[in-house]
Design a protein around this motif. Structure first.
Motif, PDB file in Angstrom:
ATOM      1  N   HIS A  56       0.783  -0.946   0.069  1.00  0.00           N
ATOM      2  CA  HIS A  56      -0.257   0.223   0.018  1.00  0.00           C
ATOM      3  C   HIS A  56       0.522   0.922  -0.074  1.00  0.00           C
ATOM      4  CE1 HIS A  56      -3.709  -2.398  -0.112  1.00  0.00           C
ATOM      5  NE2 HIS A  56      -2.794  -2.716   0.875  1.00  0.00           N
ATOM      6  N   CYS A  79      -8.135   2.030  -4.586  1.00  0.00           N
ATOM      7  CA  CYS A  79      -7.451   0.296  -3.625  1.00  0.00           C
ATOM      8  C   CYS A  79      -8.596  -0.026  -2.986  1.00  0.00           C
ATOM      9  CB  CYS A  79      -6.255   0.616  -3.160  1.00  0.00           C
ATOM     10  SG  CYS A  79      -5.748  -0.950  -1.827  1.00  0.00           S
ATOM     11  N   CYS A 131      -8.356  -0.408   0.228  1.00  0.00           N
ATOM     12  CA  CYS A 131      -7.441   0.291   1.394  1.00  0.00           C
ATOM     13  C   CYS A 131      -8.164   2.248   1.880  1.00  0.00           C
ATOM     14  CB  CYS A 131      -5.908   0.664   1.702  1.00  0.00           C
ATOM     15  SG  CYS A 131      -5.172   1.318   0.729  1.00  0.00           S
ATOM     16  N   CYS A 184      -2.584   2.209  -5.251  1.00  0.00           N
ATOM     17  CA  CYS A 184      -1.170   1.621  -4.323  1.00  0.00           C
ATOM     18  C   CYS A 184      -0.752   0.415  -5.502  1.00  0.00           C
ATOM     19  CB  CYS A 184      -1.808   0.972  -3.694  1.00  0.00           C
ATOM     20  SG  CYS A 184      -2.810   1.516  -2.334  1.00  0.00           S
TER      21      CYS A 184
HETATM   22 ZN   LIG Z   1      -4.117   0.407  -1.139  1.00  0.00          ZN
END
Ligand SMILES: [Zn+2]
Length: 299
Positions: free
Chosen positions: A157, A174, A176, A181
């Motif tokens: 990440h 992503c 996240c 990422c």
């Molecule tokens: Zn990520």
């Protein structure tokens, strides 16, 4: 004392008893239970079953698909989502009546390969898992580098380094919450998505990797170049003795011939290509590394 390692996976959970010579004295596998309380009971039964069969008590280490927060003892960042927010280690310690060590599965992979795998004897090892996601773990002198927040080695990440204007413009989101990422470029699904963007065709990462077609080979070339940029960043910081590759994409043989010179090119005057090798223990690295979380004891 025997050493037990458990690998808690999304669908399967495995336990091994690691023999003194590094072999596996016993191995059991179950489907991972669908809720937390059933999981705790199943893990206790697994440990007790193995100990009864071997007639010995063991140390317990476990590879988890997430991170234990040092501040709260609660699990975070787990893709087996019912683990998130749960005091997994404390609950296991209570039911098993002994201390338990947990580590992220990428850290266990790196520890296994650094202990008696493809990076055995190396001082600093960067373990890379590239499959459905991109993970990483760092082992220094036989110890996992957990870090202040438990995310040491989580290079999946970081944003793709030295991104071209095109890569910045099309940076995929992503899970996240960030854009572009490394994981969304260099995982198996990332490879398939890149191939689709460029060619308009659907193909799985496995099919792309196995094909000799011009488009497929070009896609693998882009994957390797992106990996190399990210690895050079890690090499500049850690300067590992060995980088060990794991996960489904580690079966792409071109990685091992093409990555080292590219990482050297993108790195800070390394003076030679880094050592980048394929894992030795394959799918067993997580469960072996979990067992290695405890030192061998004589009793
Ligand atoms: Zn990520």
């Amino acid at each position: 004392m025997i050493r037990l390692g458990i690998d808690l996976g999304g669908t399967k959970t495995e336990i091994i008893a690691l023999a003194r010579d590094g072999g596996v004295a016993l191995r059991r596998r179950i489907s991972t239970p669908k809720d937390y309380d059933s999981l705790i009971r199943a893990l206790a039964e697994l440990v007790q079953g193995v100990e009864t069969e071997l007639g010995a008590r063991g140390s317990v280490g476990m590879a988890i698909p997430g991170t234990e927060s040092f501040a709260s003892d609660l699990i975070k960042n787990a893709n087996t989502t019912y683990l998130n927010g749960k005091p997994l280690r404390l609950d296991l310690e209570k039911i098993l009546a002994r201390p338990v060590r947990l580590a992220n599965d990428a850290n266990c992979f790196a520890l296994s390969e650094a202990s008696d795998g493809a990076a055995a004897g190396a001082g600093t090892v960067f373990g890379v898992i590239a499959g459905t996601g991109v993970g990483g773990g760092v082992v220094i002198d036989g110890k996992v580098l957990g870090g202040a927040h438990g995310i040491g080695g989580e290079w999946g990440h970081i944003p793709l380094p030295a991104a071209t204007v095109e890569e910045v413009t099309m940076a995929p989101p992503c899970y996240c919450g960030k854009l572009g990422c490394l994981e969304v470029w260099c995982s198996g699904p990332g490879l398939a998505a890149d191939f689709k963007r460029v060619t308009g065709r659907d193909a799985s990462a496995e099919r792309i990797a196995a094909s000799n077609g011009t488009d497929e080979r070009a896609a693998i070339g882009r994957l390797i170049d992106r990996f190399a940029r990210a690895m050079a960043t890690m090499v500049n910081i850690l300067d590992p003795d060995v980088i060990v590759m794991g996960g489904g994409l580690s079966n792409i043989e071109r990685l091992y011939s093409e990555l080292p010179p590219l990482v050297e090119k993108y790195g800070f005057n390394l003076g030679g290509p880094p050592r980048i090798v394929k894992n030795m223990h394959g799918d067993s690295s997580g469960v072996r590394g979990a067992a290695w979380l405890w030192p061998e004891t004589k009793t």
